[in-house]
Write a protein that holds these residues in place. Structure first.
Motif, PDB file in Angstrom:
ATOM      1  N   LEU A   1       7.962   2.569 -11.958  1.00 61.00           N
ATOM      2  CA  LEU A   1       6.530   2.535 -11.724  1.00 61.00           C
ATOM      3  C   LEU A   1       6.309   1.804 -10.408  1.00 61.00           C
ATOM      4  CD1 LEU A   1       3.660   3.074 -12.959  1.00 61.00           C
ATOM      5  CD2 LEU A   1       3.699   0.661 -13.598  1.00 61.00           C
ATOM      6  N   ALA A   2       5.680   2.473  -9.461  1.00 62.88           N
ATOM      7  CA  ALA A   2       5.360   1.856  -8.170  1.00 62.88           C
ATOM      8  C   ALA A   2       3.895   1.455  -8.200  1.00 62.88           C
ATOM      9  CB  ALA A   2       5.634   2.838  -7.037  1.00 62.88           C
ATOM     10  N   LEU A   3       3.612   0.222  -7.838  1.00 65.77           N
ATOM     11  CA  LEU A   3       2.268  -0.337  -7.872  1.00 65.77           C
ATOM     12  C   LEU A   3       1.841  -0.747  -6.472  1.00 65.77           C
ATOM     13  CD1 LEU A   3      -0.170  -1.899  -9.286  1.00 65.77           C
ATOM     14  CD2 LEU A   3       1.381  -3.863  -9.293  1.00 65.77           C
ATOM     15  N   ASN A   4       0.646  -0.347  -6.082  1.00 64.18           N
ATOM     16  CA  ASN A   4       0.044  -0.860  -4.850  1.00 64.18           C
ATOM     17  C   ASN A   4      -0.763  -2.098  -5.227  1.00 64.18           C
ATOM     18  OD1 ASN A   4       0.974   0.957  -2.921  1.00 64.18           O
ATOM     19  ND2 ASN A   4      -0.660   2.405  -3.329  1.00 64.18           N
TER      20      ASN A   4
ATOM     21  N   THR B   1       0.805  -1.224   0.000  1.00 60.57           N
ATOM     22  CA  THR B   1       0.000   0.000   0.000  1.00 60.57           C
ATOM     23  C   THR B   1       0.841   1.279   0.000  1.00 60.57           C
ATOM     24  OG1 THR B   1      -0.046   0.043   2.421  1.00 60.57           O
ATOM     25  CG2 THR B   1      -1.872  -1.107   1.295  1.00 60.57           C
ATOM     26  N   ARG B   2       2.170   1.188  -0.057  1.00 61.08           N
ATOM     27  CA  ARG B   2       3.025   2.345   0.178  1.00 61.08           C
ATOM     28  C   ARG B   2       3.726   2.883  -1.077  1.00 61.08           C
ATOM     29  NH1 ARG B   2       6.651   0.685   5.164  1.00 61.08           N
ATOM     30  NH2 ARG B   2       7.098   2.912   5.220  1.00 61.08           N
ATOM     31  N   ALA B   3       3.150   2.671  -2.247  1.00 56.63           N
ATOM     32  CA  ALA B   3       3.795   3.088  -3.497  1.00 56.63           C
ATOM     33  C   ALA B   3       4.077   4.588  -3.536  1.00 56.63           C
ATOM     34  CB  ALA B   3       2.937   2.679  -4.695  1.00 56.63           C
ATOM     35  N   GLU B   4       3.096   5.395  -3.175  1.00 60.25           N
ATOM     36  CA  GLU B   4       3.277   6.844  -3.235  1.00 60.25           C
ATOM     37  C   GLU B   4       4.306   7.306  -2.207  1.00 60.25           C
ATOM     38  OE1 GLU B   4       0.548  10.833  -3.758  1.00 60.25           O
ATOM     39  OE2 GLU B   4      -0.368   9.084  -2.801  1.00 60.25           O
ATOM     40  N   GLU B   5       4.259   6.737  -1.017  1.00 59.64           N
ATOM     41  CA  GLU B   5       5.237   7.078   0.020  1.00 59.64           C
ATOM     42  C   GLU B   5       6.648   6.725  -0.447  1.00 59.64           C
ATOM     43  OE1 GLU B   5       6.485   5.710   4.568  1.00 59.64           O
ATOM     44  OE2 GLU B   5       4.591   4.993   3.728  1.00 59.64           O
TER      45      GLU B   5
ATOM     46  N   THR C   1      -1.063   3.172  -9.167  1.00 59.19           N
ATOM     47  CA  THR C   1       0.338   3.280  -9.583  1.00 59.19           C
ATOM     48  C   THR C   1       0.841   4.710  -9.462  1.00 59.19           C
ATOM     49  OG1 THR C   1      -0.255   3.667 -11.903  1.00 59.19           O
ATOM     50  CG2 THR C   1       0.179   1.375 -11.245  1.00 59.19           C
ATOM     51  N   VAL C   2       2.151   4.808  -9.300  1.00 60.43           N
ATOM     52  CA  VAL C   2       2.832   6.098  -9.247  1.00 60.43           C
ATOM     53  C   VAL C   2       4.035   6.004 -10.183  1.00 60.43           C
ATOM     54  CG1 VAL C   2       4.037   7.788  -7.798  1.00 60.43           C
ATOM     55  CG2 VAL C   2       2.177   6.414  -6.823  1.00 60.43           C
ATOM     56  N   GLU C   3       4.072   6.885 -11.171  1.00 61.38           N
ATOM     57  CA  GLU C   3       5.253   6.979 -12.024  1.00 61.38           C
ATOM     58  C   GLU C   3       6.242   7.913 -11.342  1.00 61.38           C
ATOM     59  OE1 GLU C   3       3.968   8.517 -15.779  1.00 61.38           O
ATOM     60  OE2 GLU C   3       2.846   6.699 -16.281  1.00 61.38           O
ATOM     61  N   PHE C   4       7.513   7.523 -11.351  1.00 56.58           N
ATOM     62  CA  PHE C   4       8.531   8.434 -10.851  1.00 56.58           C
ATOM     63  C   PHE C   4       9.840   8.176 -11.581  1.00 56.58           C
ATOM     64  CE2 PHE C   4       8.776   4.770  -8.078  1.00 56.58           C
ATOM     65  CZ  PHE C   4      10.093   4.648  -7.664  1.00 56.58           C
ATOM     66  N   GLU C   5      10.684   9.187 -11.554  1.00 54.22           N
ATOM     67  CA  GLU C   5      11.957   9.117 -12.247  1.00 54.22           C
ATOM     68  C   GLU C   5      13.061   9.498 -11.282  1.00 54.22           C
ATOM     69  OE1 GLU C   5      13.458  11.512 -15.987  1.00 54.22           O
ATOM     70  OE2 GLU C   5      11.860  10.083 -16.524  1.00 54.22           O
ATOM     71  N   LEU C   6      14.123   8.704 -11.270  1.00 56.24           N
ATOM     72  CA  LEU C   6      15.282   8.975 -10.432  1.00 56.24           C
ATOM     73  C   LEU C   6      16.475   9.223 -11.344  1.00 56.24           C
ATOM     74  CD1 LEU C   6      14.899   6.183  -7.711  1.00 56.24           C
ATOM     75  CD2 LEU C   6      14.011   8.528  -7.676  1.00 56.24           C
ATOM     76  N   ASP C   7      16.896  10.460 -11.426  1.00 52.84           N
ATOM     77  CA  ASP C   7      18.048  10.848 -12.225  1.00 52.84           C
ATOM     78  C   ASP C   7      17.991  10.244 -13.636  1.00 52.84           C
ATOM     79  OD1 ASP C   7      20.343  12.293 -12.674  1.00 52.84           O
ATOM     80  OD2 ASP C   7      21.677  10.869 -11.698  1.00 52.84           O
TER      81      ASP C   7
END
Length: 166
Positions: free
Chosen positions: A67-70, A15-19, A56-62
């Motif tokens: 893609l983070a999925l709950n 449940t912690r994808a956004e965090e 889901t939360v899309e994010f980019e690191l450098d």
């Protein structure tokens, strides 16, 4: 973040994808959280998630896309997959090690590995180790590897000393 990229690493959280996305974006420069998708009524009998909760939360690191999925508690992270953070110097090693380890497993693994507070494994490693490991002088490589195997957080100066026989 809708530009086409061939590969995206997908991370399954309960449940912690956004965090998690916000945690990682706060550590790495040139990083951002992108689009967030939410569960709908459709499929609720299968996924069991409340409509409106984060899917889901899309994010980019450098520049590297994730893609983070709950997805629920079905799957857990393990050490078979990790992310390598290549560092220029000891200052970067210390920074990424300390930030990623914050709230994580207090027992550091060996050879620069750690597990963060979400259970994701990371290897915080100096880029210099790549050249040392493939040096044609096997004695140098052997000394460096012997030192490496004794370390948890990597100490670049000690690895270089071992490599150079000092």
């Amino acid at each position: 973040m809708a530009t086409f990229k061939r590969f995206t690493n997908s991370l399954w959280f309960d449940t912690r994808a956004e965090e998690a996305a916000n945690f990682y974006v706060g550590i790495f420069k040139n990083s951002s959280v992108g689009r967030i998708a939410h569960y709908t009524e459709a499929g609720k009998e299968i996924h069991g998630k409340e409509p409106g909760s984060v899917l889901t939360v899309e994010f980019e690191l450098d520049g590297h896309r994730f893609l983070a999925l709950n997805g629920g508690p079905i799957f857990k992270f393990n050490e078979a997959i990790s992310f390598v953070v290549n560092c220029k110097d000891q200052e970067e090693i210390d920074y990424y090690w300390d930030k990623l380890k914050e709230g994580g497993d207090p027992k550091a693994q060996q050879c620069g590995w750690l597990k963060d507070k979400f259970g994701v494994s990371w290897q915080v490693s100096p880029i210099a180790i790549e050249e040392m490991a493939v040096d044609p002088d096997k004695e140098k490589v052997n000394r460096m590897m012997a030192a490496l195997m004794q370390m948890k957080k990597l100490d670049l100066a000690e690895l270089e000393k071992a490599f150079n026989g000092k």
